[in-house]
Write a protein that holds these residues in place. Structure first.
Motif, PDB file in Angstrom:
ATOM      1  N   CYS A  30      41.558  40.100  44.993  1.00 15.93           N
ATOM      2  CA  CYS A  30      40.347  40.548  44.290  1.00 15.93           C
ATOM      3  C   CYS A  30      40.729  41.290  43.010  1.00 15.93           C
ATOM      4  O   CYS A  30      40.235  42.388  42.727  1.00 15.93           O
ATOM      5  N   ALA A  31      41.612  40.701  42.263  1.00 20.71           N
ATOM      6  CA  ALA A  31      42.081  41.269  41.000  1.00 20.71           C
ATOM      7  C   ALA A  31      41.826  40.254  39.895  1.00 20.71           C
ATOM      8  O   ALA A  31      41.304  39.161  40.152  1.00 20.71           O
ATOM      9  N   LYS A  32      42.190  40.603  38.690  1.00 19.54           N
ATOM     10  CA  LYS A  32      42.051  39.685  37.559  1.00 19.54           C
ATOM     11  C   LYS A  32      43.387  39.002  37.315  1.00 19.54           C
ATOM     12  O   LYS A  32      44.440  39.624  37.475  1.00 19.54           O
ATOM     13  N   PRO A  33      43.353  37.745  36.929  1.00 19.33           N
ATOM     14  CA  PRO A  33      44.613  37.051  36.634  1.00 19.33           C
ATOM     15  C   PRO A  33      45.470  37.798  35.610  1.00 19.33           C
ATOM     16  O   PRO A  33      46.691  37.816  35.721  1.00 19.33           O
ATOM     17  N   ASP A  34      44.836  38.442  34.632  1.00 27.76           N
ATOM     18  CA  ASP A  34      45.599  39.214  33.647  1.00 27.76           C
ATOM     19  C   ASP A  34      46.340  40.377  34.298  1.00 27.76           C
ATOM     20  O   ASP A  34      47.426  40.750  33.857  1.00 27.76           O
ATOM     21  N   SER A  35      45.766  40.959  35.353  1.00 30.81           N
ATOM     22  CA  SER A  35      46.455  42.036  36.076  1.00 30.81           C
ATOM     23  C   SER A  35      47.711  41.492  36.735  1.00 30.81           C
ATOM     24  O   SER A  35      48.776  42.124  36.687  1.00 30.81           O
ATOM     25  N   SER A  49      48.833  32.857  38.941  1.00 30.51           N
ATOM     26  CA  SER A  49      48.146  34.136  38.710  1.00 30.51           C
ATOM     27  C   SER A  49      46.717  34.076  39.243  1.00 30.51           C
ATOM     28  O   SER A  49      46.229  35.036  39.845  1.00 30.51           O
ATOM     29  N   GLU A  50      46.053  32.965  39.027  1.00 26.82           N
ATOM     30  CA  GLU A  50      44.669  32.817  39.460  1.00 26.82           C
ATOM     31  C   GLU A  50      44.553  32.869  40.987  1.00 26.82           C
ATOM     32  O   GLU A  50      43.666  33.503  41.532  1.00 26.82           O
ATOM     33  N   ALA A  70      45.305  36.440  42.110  1.00 26.45           N
ATOM     34  CA  ALA A  70      44.181  37.295  41.735  1.00 26.45           C
ATOM     35  C   ALA A  70      43.024  37.122  42.722  1.00 26.45           C
ATOM     36  O   ALA A  70      42.406  38.103  43.149  1.00 26.45           O
ATOM     37  N   ALA A  71      42.742  35.890  43.097  1.00 26.33           N
ATOM     38  CA  ALA A  71      41.667  35.642  44.059  1.00 26.33           C
ATOM     39  C   ALA A  71      41.998  36.259  45.418  1.00 26.33           C
ATOM     40  O   ALA A  71      41.128  36.832  46.077  1.00 26.33           O
TER      41      ALA A  71
END
Length: 146
Positions: A52-57, A44-45, A48-49
């Motif tokens: 450009c999102a959040k890992p929770d997304s 997820s991390e 996300a990187a």
């Protein structure tokens, strides 16, 4: 956190994910791409990187895919009234902007709003007209909200 992703996809779902990944709707395409990367073992991390999102997304997108499949990743049209003013605006704008640049007057938002009202009877604010022009399409025609 590393490890194998808990989501799985059938061959048919993978084909559909690749189709959605090519969508003109960037958010819809990103969700599909994130699932494809998850299936390849990305965390997820890391996803996300990349987006450009959040890992929770990313975790939320996986959860949606796990519950609803590819259909859950697609953009949805926000509920609400039919976009009558936007539809009227786009029909007029298409007509007034059709002639070649050298053959048409300069259009400002207030002038366009007046012309839309004159031709359709629908009054649209300049701020709403600006939004309609930026989107370039009716709400729900290729763009939506989740």
């Amino acid at each position: 956190m590393s490890g194998r992703s808990w989501i799985v996809a059938t061959a048919e779902q993978r084909v559909e994910l690749r189709d959605v990944a090519g969508s003109a709707d960037r958010e819809e395409a990103d969700r599909a791409r994130a699932i494809l990367l998850s299936l390849e073992g990305w965390t997820s991390e890391r996803i996300a990187a990349a987006f450009c999102a959040k890992p929770d997304s990313v975790r939320h997108w996986r959860w949606i895919f796990g519950r609803e499949g590819v259909a859950g990743l697609r953009a949805r049209t926000a509920s609400g009234p039919d976009p009558v003013k936007a539809r009227a605006a786009l029909s007029v704008i298409e007509a007034v902007l059709a002639p070649g640049v050298s053959d048409r007057p300069n259009w400002t938002l207030p002038r366009l709003a007046d012309e839309i009202e004159k031709r359709t009877g629908e009054r649209i604010s300049t701020s709403r007209l600006s939004v309609v022009l930026k989107k370039g399409a009716l709400p729900g025609a290729g763009r939506g909200t989740r």
